[in-house]
Design an enzyme around this catalytic site. Structure first.
Site, PDB file in Angstrom:
ATOM      1  CB  CYS A   2      -4.017   2.027  17.266  1.00  0.00           C
ATOM      2  SG  CYS A   2      -3.677   3.769  17.447  1.00  0.00           S
ATOM      3  NE  ARG A  27      -2.764  -2.935  13.529  1.00  0.00           N
ATOM      4  CZ  ARG A  27      -3.795  -3.146  12.719  1.00  0.00           C
ATOM      5  NH1 ARG A  27      -3.893  -4.296  12.089  1.00  0.00           N
ATOM      6  NH2 ARG A  27      -4.712  -2.244  12.526  1.00  0.00           N
ATOM      7  CD1 TRP A  75       2.247   4.834  13.971  1.00  0.00           C
ATOM      8  CD2 TRP A  75       0.654   6.320  13.489  1.00  0.00           C
ATOM      9  NE1 TRP A  75       2.694   5.608  12.927  1.00  0.00           N
ATOM     10  CE2 TRP A  75       1.735   6.530  12.613  1.00  0.00           C
ATOM     11  CE3 TRP A  75      -0.459   7.142  13.375  1.00  0.00           C
ATOM     12  CZ2 TRP A  75       1.733   7.511  11.640  1.00  0.00           C
ATOM     13  CZ3 TRP A  75      -0.469   8.134  12.396  1.00  0.00           C
ATOM     14  CH2 TRP A  75       0.626   8.304  11.543  1.00  0.00           C
ATOM     15  CG  ASN A 101      -7.139   1.486  15.143  1.00  0.00           C
ATOM     16  OD1 ASN A 101      -6.655   2.557  14.797  1.00  0.00           O
ATOM     17  ND2 ASN A 101      -7.148   0.430  14.356  1.00  0.00           N
ATOM     18  N   GLY A 102      -8.516   4.591  15.745  1.00  0.00           N
ATOM     19  CA  GLY A 102      -9.340   5.450  14.892  1.00  0.00           C
ATOM     20  C   GLY A 102      -9.226   6.886  15.362  1.00  0.00           C
ATOM     21  CD  GLU A 483       6.705  -0.174  -4.407  1.00  0.00           C
ATOM     22  OE1 GLU A 483       6.003   0.838  -4.372  1.00  0.00           O
ATOM     23  OE2 GLU A 483       6.828  -0.945  -3.443  1.00  0.00           O
ATOM     24  CE  LYS A 487       8.862  -0.782  -0.429  1.00  0.00           C
ATOM     25  NZ  LYS A 487       7.490  -1.017  -0.760  1.00  0.00           N
ATOM     26  CD  GLU A 490       8.221   2.001   2.368  1.00  0.00           C
ATOM     27  OE1 GLU A 490       7.272   2.238   3.115  1.00  0.00           O
ATOM     28  OE2 GLU A 490       8.135   1.238   1.386  1.00  0.00           O
ATOM     29  CG  HIS A 506      10.686  19.411 -19.372  1.00  0.00           C
ATOM     30  ND1 HIS A 506      10.550  20.318 -20.384  1.00  0.00           N
ATOM     31  CD2 HIS A 506      10.661  18.185 -19.961  1.00  0.00           C
ATOM     32  CE1 HIS A 506      10.420  19.694 -21.533  1.00  0.00           C
ATOM     33  NE2 HIS A 506      10.501  18.392 -21.311  1.00  0.00           N
ATOM     34  CE  LYS A 606       2.373  -4.691   5.795  1.00  0.00           C
ATOM     35  NZ  LYS A 606       3.249  -4.497   4.618  1.00  0.00           N
TER      36      LYS A 606
HETATM   37  C1  F6R Z   1       4.903   1.040   1.230  1.00  0.00           C
HETATM   38  C2  F6R Z   1       3.625   0.570   1.710  1.00  0.00           C
HETATM   39  C3  F6R Z   1       2.484   1.518   1.683  1.00  0.00           C
HETATM   40  C4  F6R Z   1       1.171   0.781   1.358  1.00  0.00           C
HETATM   41  C5  F6R Z   1      -0.010   1.746   1.508  1.00  0.00           C
HETATM   42  C6  F6R Z   1      -1.322   1.090   1.153  1.00  0.00           C
HETATM   43  O1  F6R Z   1       5.875   0.052   1.337  1.00  0.00           O
HETATM   44  O2  F6R Z   1       3.482  -0.543   2.157  1.00  0.00           O
HETATM   45  O3  F6R Z   1       2.692   2.564   0.799  1.00  0.00           O
HETATM   46  O4  F6R Z   1       1.246   0.277   0.059  1.00  0.00           O
HETATM   47  O5  F6R Z   1      -0.072   2.201   2.836  1.00  0.00           O
HETATM   48  O6  F6R Z   1      -1.608   0.021   1.994  1.00  0.00           O
HETATM   49  P1  F6R Z   1      -2.630  -1.096   1.583  1.00  0.00           P
HETATM   50  O7  F6R Z   1      -2.116  -1.773   0.373  1.00  0.00           O
HETATM   51  O8  F6R Z   1      -2.705  -1.997   2.774  1.00  0.00           O
HETATM   52  O9  F6R Z   1      -3.942  -0.409   1.318  1.00  0.00           O
END
Ligand code: F6R
Length: 611
Positions: A2, A27, A75, A101-102, A483, A487, A490, A506, A606
């Site tokens: 949010c 976000r 959200w 938000n929360g 990673e 990527k 997602e 395995h 985000k």
């Molecule tokens: C993936 C991504 C997330 C963040 C995770 C932690 O592309 O961006 O997996 O890495 O939500 O977020 P931060 O680094 O803001 O604590």
């Protein structure tokens, strides 16, 4: 998650709120709304879906005249994304409006109490409970400010709140606990916002709210009160980046722009921290004695930031010979971690607001551990609560999928590793100098990697229609694969998994069949032969293999892989810094081919500010 924005001033509030919300879109959200006060009443417009719907519905805010208001991108957590569950929420009498938000953890118990008293609820949300509880206490006290404090004593959970009261025109009340909220000091106006991107167009001067604080905003003044209701003075900070940093600047997607910015972001991370060939970390208080007394080191983070820690483990253990435990923040906080004052906990977070990471930090601190954090957003909660903080200086990252923040986190962790190794004397002077010289070449080498983007796009066009992909690698390449796989999944919604190559036999190898795509990460020189054997194994079972290796490994890999991508040779510890970029670009181009919403992938946010 949010996003909140609020404005009080002399201008029409609604267009300012809509613009602010558009800057918080990154976000992640599923509905949006605004409430504006004027002529003794509060008017709300809210709707499911994109902000453009809300803008159309209100004719760019023109239908909501008034000079103070609050806005929200939701959200969904409690209750599906629909018009009614969207914020702002009004109290039953329509005199109080609220954005939140929360998560309010005890909302059911409060809701039952209010239902018994005849209060009617419009939505299924936990947030509406706060609006109705405010009305309840406002009727008892006839003082909205007192009512806010009573509500804050009653609710449990996390919140950033923006509140309007029709009886108090030209005023916003804000409150915060465990969710981000800042105050913007404008010229004849004042703002609240979840982050600075929403308001930087209007002001660069901000104050960060702390847990328990309540703020009263009018056009000319912001007064903040502590949890006891006593007025306090807040420090003002100046945002030091330009609004253009949070705009697309001609690129089709923020993600692509941010990948292209990586060399520059790395230069900003590295440059100011090297003097006369040595790494210097600003205001850093960890001494050689502290390090020597340390029995172990934890790295705690979520998602991609956690993957940075996975790379860091290999490098730190190799150079420092100190055991490193890398933990997911969401697990760490509930696993009764073994910590004391001899433990150093490195917290990694781009946003500095991830709730699980923040909770892990507090857990570690309460158990006496020392906290060093690697954070991108200046002044964020994690930065403020750490013993030491080092900023990545990547600039604002808008695309939900992290790219430049990951790369700068990784580089900073490598620099911390070298700094510690130098302090402890676990690396000889010649090797240290060589590594410091080499790390300064990484941004230029990254430019070379970016120059291969057409080749990467070609491979993406070959493989975008696969529905399952495996990333395999050993040692640093395994950590890198985590990673690369995240990527891809997602943003392109293709199922993908990262495996330590040695684990294939395995169990997982049973999934390899004709045409399965395996991305074989083979940059780590010492294990190149082993990587080759795994490539041969999956090829023998019909897999297509896209290999990523160094320029010196290309010839060997080309013999068995279907396609090969390369990165320039560098010191082993920096290989993931180069290797991650082709994987980011591959994910980007695959998602582009599939027509996905690259910057705002479905269901994702985000900044994850709820558990
Ligand atoms: C993936 C991504 C997330 C963040 C995770 C932690 O592309 O961006 O997996 O890495 O939500 O977020 P931060 O680094 O803001 O604590």
């Amino acid at each position: 998650m949010c996003g909140i924005v609020g404005y009080v001033g002399k201008e029409q509030a609604a267009p300012i709120l809509l613009d602010g919300l558009s800057r918080l879109e990154y976000r992640g959200y599923d509905s949006a709304g605004v409430c504006v006060g004027g002529d003794g009443a509060l008017k709300v417009a809210k709707t499911k879906g994109r902000l453009s719907n809300l803008s159309e519905m209100t004719h760019g805010g023109g239908d909501l005249p008034g000079t103070f208001g609050i806005g929200h991108t939701r959200w969904a957590t409690h209750g599906e994304p629909n018009d009614v569950n969207s914020h702002p929420h009004l109290s039953q009498d329509g005199r109080i409006a609220l954005v939140h938000n929360g998560i309010i953890e005890n909302y059911m118990e409060i809701k039952e109490m209010l239902l018994e008293k005849g209060v009617q609820f419009a939505s299924e949300t936990d947030s509406e409970v706060v609006a109705q509880l405010l009305q309840y206490y406002y009727r008892k006290t006839s003082d909205i400010f007192q009512a806010v404090y009573k509500v804050l004593h009653r609710i449990e959970g996390a919140y950033a709140l923006g509140i309007l009261c029709a009886d108090k025109p030209d005023q916003i009340i804000a409150a915060r606990k465990d969710a981000p909220l800042l105050l913007g000091h404008g010229d004849g106006c004042a703002f609240i916002a979840s982050d600075a991107t929403a308001i930087i167009k209007h002001t660069r001067e901000v104050s960060y709210m702390e847990d328990g604080e309540v703020a009263l905003l009018t056009a000319d003044r912001i007064q903040v009160y502590n949890a006891l209701g006593d007025p306090i003075e807040k420090e003002r900070h100046v945002i030091d980046w330009e609004i253009s940093a949070a705009e697309k600047g001609g690129y089709e997607h923020f993600m692509f722009k941010e990948i292209m910015e990586e060399p520059e972001a790395l230069r900003r991370t590295i440059g100011p921290r090297i003097r006369d060939g040595r790494i210097e970390l600003e205001g850093f208080s960890v001494t050689a004695d502290t390090l020597r007394s340390m029995s172990r080191l934890y790295i705690v983070a979520c998602g991609s930031s956690y993957h940075v820690g996975m790379v860091g483990k290999y490098n730190i253990e190799k150079l420092l010979r100190i055991p490193v435990e890398v933990q997911l923040a969401s697990e760490f906080r509930y696993c009764d971690p073994i910590l004391d004052e001899k433990t150093l906990v490195i917290i990694i977070s781009q946003s500095g607001e991830t709730l699980d990471t923040m909770a892990a930090l507090r857990e570690a601190k309460a158990r006496g551990a020392r906290i060093l954090s690697i954070v991108n957003v200046v002044g964020s909660s994690i930065a403020r609560e750490s013993d030491d903080v080092l900023y990545t200086w990547a600039g604002p990252e808008i695309a939900v999928a992290t790219t430049k923040a990951y790369s700068t986190q990784l580089m900073l962790l490598d620099m911390i590793t070298l700094y510690f190794a130098d302090l402890l004397g676990t690396v000889d002077e010649k090797t240290y100098r060589k590594l410091v010289t080499e790390l300064q070449t990484i941004p230029d080498k990254l430019e070379k990697v970016l120059a291969q983007k057409e080749k990467i796009q070609y491979f993406a066009s070959q493989y975008f229609n696969h529905d399952s992909v495996f990333f395999i690698g050993r040692n640093l390449d395994f950590a890198l694969g985590l990673e690369g796989s995240l990527k891809l999944k997602e943003i392109s919604y293709i199922h993908s998994e990262a495996y330590a190559s040695g684990e294939l036999k395995h169990g997982t190898i049973s999934l390899i069949e004709d045409g399965t795509l395996v991305v074989a990460l083979s940059t780590y020189g010492p294990l190149l032969d082993k990587a080759m054997s795994n490539v041969v194994e999956v090829r023998a079972r019909g897999a297509d293999v896209l290999a990523l290796t160094t320029e010196s490994g290309e010839e060997a890999l080309a013999k068995n892989a279907t396609g090969v991508l390369t990165v320039p040779d560098t010191a082993e510890m920096f290989l993931p810094s180069l290797g991650v970029v082709p994987l980011q670009l591959f994910a980007y181009y695959v998602a582009l081919q599939k027509g996905c919403d690259i910057d705002k992938p479905r269901n994702l946010a985000k900044s994850v500010t709820v558990e």
